[in-house]
Design an enzyme around this catalytic site. Structure first.
Site, PDB file in Angstrom:
ATOM      1  CE  LYS A  29      -2.644   0.386   3.527  1.00  0.00           C
ATOM      2  NZ  LYS A  29      -2.184  -0.734   4.186  1.00  0.00           N
ATOM      3  CB  THR A  54       4.950   0.082  -2.704  1.00  0.00           C
ATOM      4  OG1 THR A  54       5.688  -0.504  -1.634  1.00  0.00           O
ATOM      5  CG2 THR A  54       5.745   0.037  -3.983  1.00  0.00           C
ATOM      6  NE  ARG A  61      -0.371   4.860   8.776  1.00  0.00           N
ATOM      7  CZ  ARG A  61      -0.612   3.594   9.022  1.00  0.00           C
ATOM      8  NH1 ARG A  61      -0.989   3.206  10.224  1.00  0.00           N
ATOM      9  NH2 ARG A  61      -0.482   2.684   8.079  1.00  0.00           N
ATOM     10  CE  LYS A 102       5.284  -3.096   6.591  1.00  0.00           C
ATOM     11  NZ  LYS A 102       4.371  -2.101   6.030  1.00  0.00           N
ATOM     12  CB  ALA A 107      -5.001   1.081  10.702  1.00  0.00           C
ATOM     13  CG  PHE A 133      -3.735  -2.882   8.975  1.00  0.00           C
ATOM     14  CD1 PHE A 133      -2.644  -3.655   8.597  1.00  0.00           C
ATOM     15  CD2 PHE A 133      -3.735  -2.335  10.246  1.00  0.00           C
ATOM     16  CE1 PHE A 133      -1.584  -3.887   9.477  1.00  0.00           C
ATOM     17  CE2 PHE A 133      -2.672  -2.569  11.141  1.00  0.00           C
ATOM     18  CZ  PHE A 133      -1.605  -3.351  10.743  1.00  0.00           C
ATOM     19  CG  PHE A 137       4.409  -8.902  -6.252  1.00  0.00           C
ATOM     20  CD1 PHE A 137       3.392  -8.016  -5.921  1.00  0.00           C
ATOM     21  CD2 PHE A 137       5.356  -9.202  -5.280  1.00  0.00           C
ATOM     22  CE1 PHE A 137       3.319  -7.452  -4.641  1.00  0.00           C
ATOM     23  CE2 PHE A 137       5.297  -8.654  -4.013  1.00  0.00           C
ATOM     24  CZ  PHE A 137       4.281  -7.774  -3.692  1.00  0.00           C
ATOM     25  CD1 TRP A 170       8.506  -2.710  -4.812  1.00  0.00           C
ATOM     26  CD2 TRP A 170       9.199  -3.970  -6.518  1.00  0.00           C
ATOM     27  NE1 TRP A 170       9.542  -3.477  -4.355  1.00  0.00           N
ATOM     28  CE2 TRP A 170       9.989  -4.262  -5.382  1.00  0.00           C
ATOM     29  CE3 TRP A 170       9.458  -4.653  -7.714  1.00  0.00           C
ATOM     30  CZ2 TRP A 170      11.012  -5.210  -5.399  1.00  0.00           C
ATOM     31  CZ3 TRP A 170      10.475  -5.590  -7.738  1.00  0.00           C
ATOM     32  CH2 TRP A 170      11.252  -5.862  -6.586  1.00  0.00           C
TER      33      TRP A 170
END
Ligand code: ADP
Length: 556
Positions: free
Chosen positions: A72, A74, A95, A106, A274, A302, A382, A410
């Site tokens: 998200k 990205t 954020r 992460k 979140a 999220f 991807f 990406w």
């Protein structure tokens, strides 16, 4: 074939512009920029020239997250760069990552690939110190409370009914329950306490919802820290601490300016989770970006059931603005997991599993529609995705009248996001009929039921006996007119993290209610959700290092 570069390698090789140039691009006058080193700065909003624009807000949300990853942040960053490429005056508002997840699962949260915010190393570590300031303000209040007990307790605070906890910006399960005040009379009054993660704290929520320094002070004053022996609420105002707490936060409250790899100005400010908090960057940053740019791309944490719901029902309501468009990020990999494929079997084309996972996307589309907004779907590509799988998702969206496009940000940066950006501009052109899913004046149970039925797709709500008692008390005090902030697992629409896809007919159990008068909402705890996470078996921290030149290793 060569191994793709890591996020950190891409970020390190990217050429950054001095922060003054980024500020100039954004229309921030020199006297309003307070540089923090060469590539970061704080903005003194009182020194901005009067707004000449009221930017459109594009909210990026996602399907229900899976361990396969959605990307998200990205897509948020890549989409902002795509708008810049299309010639739109754009800012991104994000954020600030919490060190809990950075050291835990992460390993970083500043976007990925060629869609990142820079300097990624600083953003992921201590940045400009805002989270430390929030931690300090929170713990200063704890110290003042314990000192009040020790110095004679003139307010009659019941040490057993203090709800204010200490915080730390780390995943540290060992601190969930602690005893303080040990060591005899000189150590203060012994009592049970506990730690939450900083990003779950009410100070963080207040910081992210305050409109000005005065509003920040007033909200801090309203915070309830516990109850007296006579069971009356005790506030920060009763302790007289709001001035000191605001002072500790005054520099942190200025939004932070950085840049994306594509050179788009980015504001990174505030970072509530979140699942256990309201999940959006500060209102101060969003409003600043609206003043400076025509398009503001922002993210809520999220899936749409968590961050986006709170963005609409809490942040937009309190901030008195409307989101202009919503983008739902989906990935083939995550859809396959919603279709029942385990994480270990995600390689290899499996369009059938994608089809079986689509109901999860469908529910998120319906959820955004329940707010009166037509979403745009961005399929985050991807390199392992096959044409078959990609077409399965895009065909489905076309058949259901949903604008959708591939986001290849990406691997390509902003150039890979222009298709999605054009669809978003069309959507903004169409307008929307935005409305929160409940009215603040609805009965409290009805507000919770509206979120459960309209946003989660559930059948109803149960309140435990404990929650019912708390609700009676909340109603007696007139606090039930506040919006609800649901604390729920991010993995499922239900309160059980193992239920993927699009479940139906379920009920949600509210086990505890926590009034947050400063933030201006009532937290509803569901399931086993924890306000202090723990580290996983293999923490991301174990891969991290620093070389002898002082460069980070192992951030993602
Ligand atoms: P979220 O905001 O949904 O948590 P992020 O944008 O932070 O997700 O991405 C999580 C991780 O997944 C990052 O390390 C990022 O580099 C990686 N990632 C995101 N999108 C892609 C993609 N299309 N291909 C490969 N890796 C990706």
């Amino acid at each position: 074939t060569t191994t793709p570069l890591t996020d950190l390698e891409i970020a390190t090789r990217a050429k950054m512009k001095p922060i003054g140039e980024i500020a100039a691009t954004a229309g921030i006058p020199e006297e309003a920029l307070e540089p923090y080193g060469r590539y970061k700065g704080k903005i003194d909003v009182t020194k901005l020239t009067p707004a000449d624009t009221d930017g459109k807000v594009v909210l990026v949300t996602a399907i229900s997250p899976t361990p396969a990853g959605e990307g998200k942040s990205t897509v948020t960053v890549g989409l902002a760069d795509a708008f810049s490429i299309l010639g739109e005056k754009t800012m991104v508002a994000l954020r600030e990552p919490s060190l809990g997840p950075v050291m835990g699962i992460k390993g970083g949260a500043a976007g990925g690939g060629y869609s990142q915010v820079l300097p990624m190393e600083d953003i992921n570590l201590h940045f400009t110190g805002d989270i430390h300031a929030i931690t300090t303000a929170n713990n200063a209040l704890s110290a003042l409370i314990d000192n009040h007990l020790h110095q004679g307790n003139s307010l009659g605070i019941d040490p057993r009914r203090i709800t204010w906890k200490r915080v730390l910006d780390m995943n540290d399960r060992a601190l969930r329950h602690v005893t303080v005040g040990l060591g005899g009379p000189s150590g203060g009054i012994p009592r049970e306490d506990g730690f939450d993660i900083t990003v779950a704290s009410e100070i963080m929520a207040v910081f992210c919802l305050a409109k000005s320094l005065d509003d920040l002070k007033e909200r801090l004053a309203r915070i309830v820290i516990g109850f007296t022996y006579g069971k009356e609420p005790v506030t920060v105002r009763d302790l007289g601490a709001e001035g000191a707490l605001t002072l500790l936060l005054k520099e942190a409250f200025k939004p932070n300016l950085v840049q994306t790899i594509g050179g788009t100005p980015a504001l990174i400010h505030g970072g509530p989770f979140a699942n256990i908090a309201h999940g959006c960057n500060s209102l101060a940053a969003t409003m600043t970006a609206k003043r400076l740019a025509d398009i503001v791309v922002t993210e809520a944490g999220f899936g749409s059931d968590l961050g986006a719901e709170k963005f609409m029902d809490i942040k937009a309501r309190q901030g008195d603005f409307k989101p202009d468009a919503v983008v739902i990020v989906a990935t083939v990999r995550a859809l396959k997991m919603h279709g029942g494929v385990p994480k270990t079997d995600l390689s290899g084309s499996n369009a059938l599993a994608v089809t079986e996972g689509l109901p999860n996307l469908a529910k998120h589309i319906d959820t955004i529609r329940s707010f009166g907004i037509e979403p745009v779907v961005a399929l985050n590509r991807f390199i392992t995705d096959t044409e078959d799988e990609i077409e399965t998702v895009l065909d489905y969206c076309r058949e259901h009248g949903v604008r959708a496009a591939l986001a290849d940000v990406w691997s390509k940066g902003g150039e890979g996001g222009t298709d999605v950006a054009r669809l978003v501009l069309e959507q903004i052109g169409d307008g929307n009929r935005f409305a929160p899913v409940y009215d603040e004046l609805d009965a409290f149970e009805d507000k919770v039921a509206a979120v459960v039925t309209k946003v989660y797709g559930g059948a109803g709500v149960n309140f435990t006996d404990r929650a019912q008692k708390q609700l009676a008390d909340i109603r007696k005090r007139g606090w039930d007119i506040l919006p609800v902030c649901m604390a729920k697992t991010q993995y499922s629409f239900t309160d059980d993290p193992s239920v993927l896809g699009r479940p139906e007919g379920f009920t949600i159990t509210i086990r505890e209610l926590i009034p947050k008068l400063g933030a201006g909402f009532i937290v509803c705890l569901t399931g086993d959700i924890m306000t202090m996470p723990g580290l996983p078996k293999e923490p991301a921290a174990m891969r991290m290092d620093v070389d002898h030149d002082g460069n980070a290793v192992g951030l993602m």
